[in-house]
Design a protein around this motif. Structure first.
Motif, PDB file in Angstrom:
ATOM      1  N   ILE A  48      -8.595   1.817  16.199  1.00 56.61           N
ATOM      2  CA  ILE A  48      -7.640   1.529  15.339  1.00 56.61           C
ATOM      3  C   ILE A  48      -7.932   0.271  14.717  1.00 56.61           C
ATOM      4  N   LEU A  49      -8.170  -0.845  15.538  1.00 52.51           N
ATOM      5  CA  LEU A  49      -8.394  -2.048  14.768  1.00 52.51           C
ATOM      6  C   LEU A  49      -9.464  -2.076  13.605  1.00 52.51           C
ATOM      7  N   SER A  50     -10.546  -1.334  13.853  1.00 55.73           N
ATOM      8  CA  SER A  50     -11.568  -1.278  12.881  1.00 55.73           C
ATOM      9  C   SER A  50     -11.108  -0.569  11.586  1.00 55.73           C
ATOM     10  N   ALA A  51     -10.230   0.625  11.773  1.00 59.64           N
ATOM     11  CA  ALA A  51      -9.788   1.388  10.702  1.00 59.64           C
ATOM     12  C   ALA A  51      -8.729   0.537  10.077  1.00 59.64           C
ATOM     13  N   ALA A  52      -7.999  -0.157  10.659  1.00 61.80           N
ATOM     14  CA  ALA A  52      -6.603  -0.783  10.111  1.00 61.80           C
ATOM     15  C   ALA A  52      -7.490  -2.253   9.252  1.00 61.80           C
ATOM     16  N   LYS A  53      -8.189  -2.993   9.853  1.00 59.30           N
ATOM     17  CA  LYS A  53      -8.813  -3.770   8.989  1.00 59.30           C
ATOM     18  C   LYS A  53      -9.556  -3.233   7.781  1.00 59.30           C
ATOM     19  N   ALA A  54     -10.169  -2.178   7.777  1.00 55.17           N
ATOM     20  CA  ALA A  54     -10.648  -1.685   6.564  1.00 55.17           C
ATOM     21  C   ALA A  54      -9.347  -1.321   5.432  1.00 55.17           C
ATOM     22  N   GLU A  55      -8.395  -0.981   6.018  1.00 52.20           N
ATOM     23  CA  GLU A  55      -7.083  -0.842   4.910  1.00 52.20           C
ATOM     24  C   GLU A  55      -6.660  -2.120   4.702  1.00 52.20           C
ATOM     25  N   GLY A  56      -6.411  -2.881   5.333  1.00 48.00           N
ATOM     26  CA  GLY A  56      -6.345  -4.193   5.114  1.00 48.00           C
ATOM     27  C   GLY A  56      -4.876  -4.714   4.727  1.00 48.00           C
ATOM     28  N   ALA A  57      -3.914  -3.761   4.629  1.00 49.88           N
ATOM     29  CA  ALA A  57      -2.606  -3.889   4.429  1.00 49.88           C
ATOM     30  C   ALA A  57      -1.624  -2.985   4.883  1.00 49.88           C
ATOM     31  N   LEU A  58      -0.087  -3.231   4.894  1.00 53.62           N
ATOM     32  CA  LEU A  58       0.662  -1.995   5.195  1.00 53.62           C
ATOM     33  C   LEU A  58       1.798  -2.458   4.454  1.00 53.62           C
ATOM     34  N   THR A  59       2.915  -1.362   4.232  1.00 54.44           N
ATOM     35  CA  THR A  59       3.960  -1.506   3.777  1.00 54.44           C
ATOM     36  C   THR A  59       5.304  -1.212   4.647  1.00 54.44           C
ATOM     37  N   LEU A  60       6.291  -2.118   4.684  1.00 49.73           N
ATOM     38  CA  LEU A  60       7.368  -2.009   5.733  1.00 49.73           C
ATOM     39  C   LEU A  60       8.584  -1.968   4.902  1.00 49.73           C
ATOM     40  N   TYR A  61       9.547  -1.121   5.312  1.00 48.89           N
ATOM     41  CA  TYR A  61      10.739  -0.820   4.972  1.00 48.89           C
ATOM     42  C   TYR A  61      11.588  -1.104   6.138  1.00 48.89           C
ATOM     43  N   THR A  62      12.370  -2.270   5.952  1.00 50.75           N
ATOM     44  CA  THR A  62      13.236  -2.669   7.248  1.00 50.75           C
ATOM     45  C   THR A  62      14.560  -2.979   6.915  1.00 50.75           C
ATOM     46  N   THR A  63      15.335  -2.949   7.684  1.00 47.46           N
ATOM     47  CA  THR A  63      16.791  -3.563   7.934  1.00 47.46           C
ATOM     48  C   THR A  63      16.916  -4.858   8.848  1.00 47.46           C
ATOM     49  N   LEU A  64      15.877  -5.167   9.334  1.00 48.62           N
ATOM     50  CA  LEU A  64      15.651  -6.415  10.261  1.00 48.62           C
ATOM     51  C   LEU A  64      16.074  -7.849   9.103  1.00 48.62           C
ATOM     52  N   ALA A  65      16.906  -8.551   9.937  1.00 44.38           N
ATOM     53  CA  ALA A  65      17.482  -9.657   9.437  1.00 44.38           C
ATOM     54  C   ALA A  65      16.350 -10.544   8.525  1.00 44.38           C
TER      55      ALA A  65
END
Length: 355
Positions: A48-65
């Motif tokens: 997971i870590l290796s594949a995640a680093k290759a992607e480099g980013a993610l988009t979060l939709y949230t209601t958190l303060a």
């Protein structure tokens, strides 16, 4: 009117149309969306870590303060070197955008974090990805539904709060039945949209008994209402409302830390609504999303940060800051979706319209 229309305030294309759209996607897109979410081999973390680093980013939709987001996101970005792009909005806006993008075949979001009823609605629309995570075993009972397409990260715990100059601690009610005492006449208030709290509490009491109790409470003492837990907390702190039945427990804590004459207590059972996290089935960055998902549930990740900023984390490995004898009953997101008409009407008829 569909449940999604009620939750979002807008018309959404039918689920069958959405399902057909998903079936038309190329096989490669469907495989990419599955990612490593269901992989449970011994090298899961490394993969997971290796594949995640290759992607480099993610988009979060949230209601958190907004005031809490950097405290949660910065440690993740610093540790993994993965950028989290955030779009924050109220609950109905996050739900609307997620549904509308999926309906249009635009897959921009990787991770969604908001209320459990809304996450359950996304599950029903086939928008979320099933996940196998070793962190699930650390979470409190009821935090992960059987379909495993979302998991609860925090609890929004409803408590009672009172103004300490208007109400003496020794006079506080010990049970909900005590609130039928005429000494509370004109002193009680409730949040105007708290029908899931009401439904969960009444069902725990036994429906007939619970409805009778609230009808008697209102007939004897009345009940004022305001929209928003923050407003109610402020009104109690200002002395305008002596006692409120439904605010989130961290709110009076914050007000008290600033010197306000307010304190909270918890009648049994205490009702809690979960917020949680889900990964989009067609996430553009599925592995970075999975790494972030695990981080948000891990005791040594976001869960300890949630605890430090006043939320109730769902990871049972962390020491609880709540009273040891508190009995917590979770709002059932399936009930919220399937019985909204019944319980919102009962709540309005008994507690709101009688004012």
């Amino acid at each position: 009117m569909t449940i999604l229309t009620r939750l979002t305030g807008m018309a959404i294309g039918p689920a069958l149309a959405l399902a057909a759209l998903l079936l038309c996607l190329p096989a490669s897109a469907q495989e990419k969306s599955a990612s490593l979410a269901l992989y449970d081999g011994p090298d899961r973390s490394q993969k997971i870590l290796s594949a995640a680093k290759a992607e480099g980013a993610l988009t979060l939709y949230t209601t958190l303060a907004a005031s809490n987001l950097r405290a949660l996101i910065d440690p993740f970005e610093k540790k993994y070197g993965i950028k989290v792009m955030i779009w924050r909005a109220p609950t109905e806006k996050v739900l609307q955008r997620t549904l509308a993008e999926a309906d249009a075949g635009r897959y921009e979001v990787d991770v969604i974090h908001f209320g459990s009823p809304q996450l359950e609605a996304l599950h029903r629309e086939n928008i979320l990805q099933q996940v196998k995570s070793p962190v699930f075993g650390e979470l409190m009972a009821g935090a992960v539904p059987a379909h495993r397409e979302w998991a609860a990260t925090i609890l929004q715990l409803y408590v009672e709060a009172y103004n300490t100059t208007k109400v003496k601690k020794e006079d506080l009610p010990k049970t909900y039945q005590d609130l039928t005492d005429p000494k509370w006449k004109g002193k009680l208030s409730i949040e105007s949209g708290a029908w899931p709290w009401f439904a969960t509490l009444v069902q725990d009491m036994g429906e007939e008994k619970g409805l009778k109790l609230f009808r008697g409470m209102v007939a004897t003492n009345g009940m004022s209402s305001r929209q928003g837990e923050s407003l109610l907390t402020n009104l109690v702190a200002a002395g305008e409302i002596p006692l409120v039945l439904t605010v989130y427990h961290h709110m009076p804590e914050v007000a008290k830390s600033k010197g306000a004459p307010i304190e909270w207590f918890a009648l049994k059972p205490s009702i809690a609504r979960a917020n949680g996290i889900g990964i989009a089935r067609h996430a553009p960055h599925p592995n970075a999303a999975l790494l972030f998902y695990d981080y948000m549930l891990a005791a040594d990740g976001a869960q300890k940060i949630f605890s430090a900023i006043g939320y109730v984390p769902t990871n049972a490995k962390l020491p609880s800051t709540l009273p040891a004898d508190m009995r917590i009953k979770l709002v059932d997101p399936v009930l919220v979706l399937d019985q909204v008409d019944k319980w919102s009407k009962l709540f309005d008829d008994i507690l709101i319209k009688q004012q």
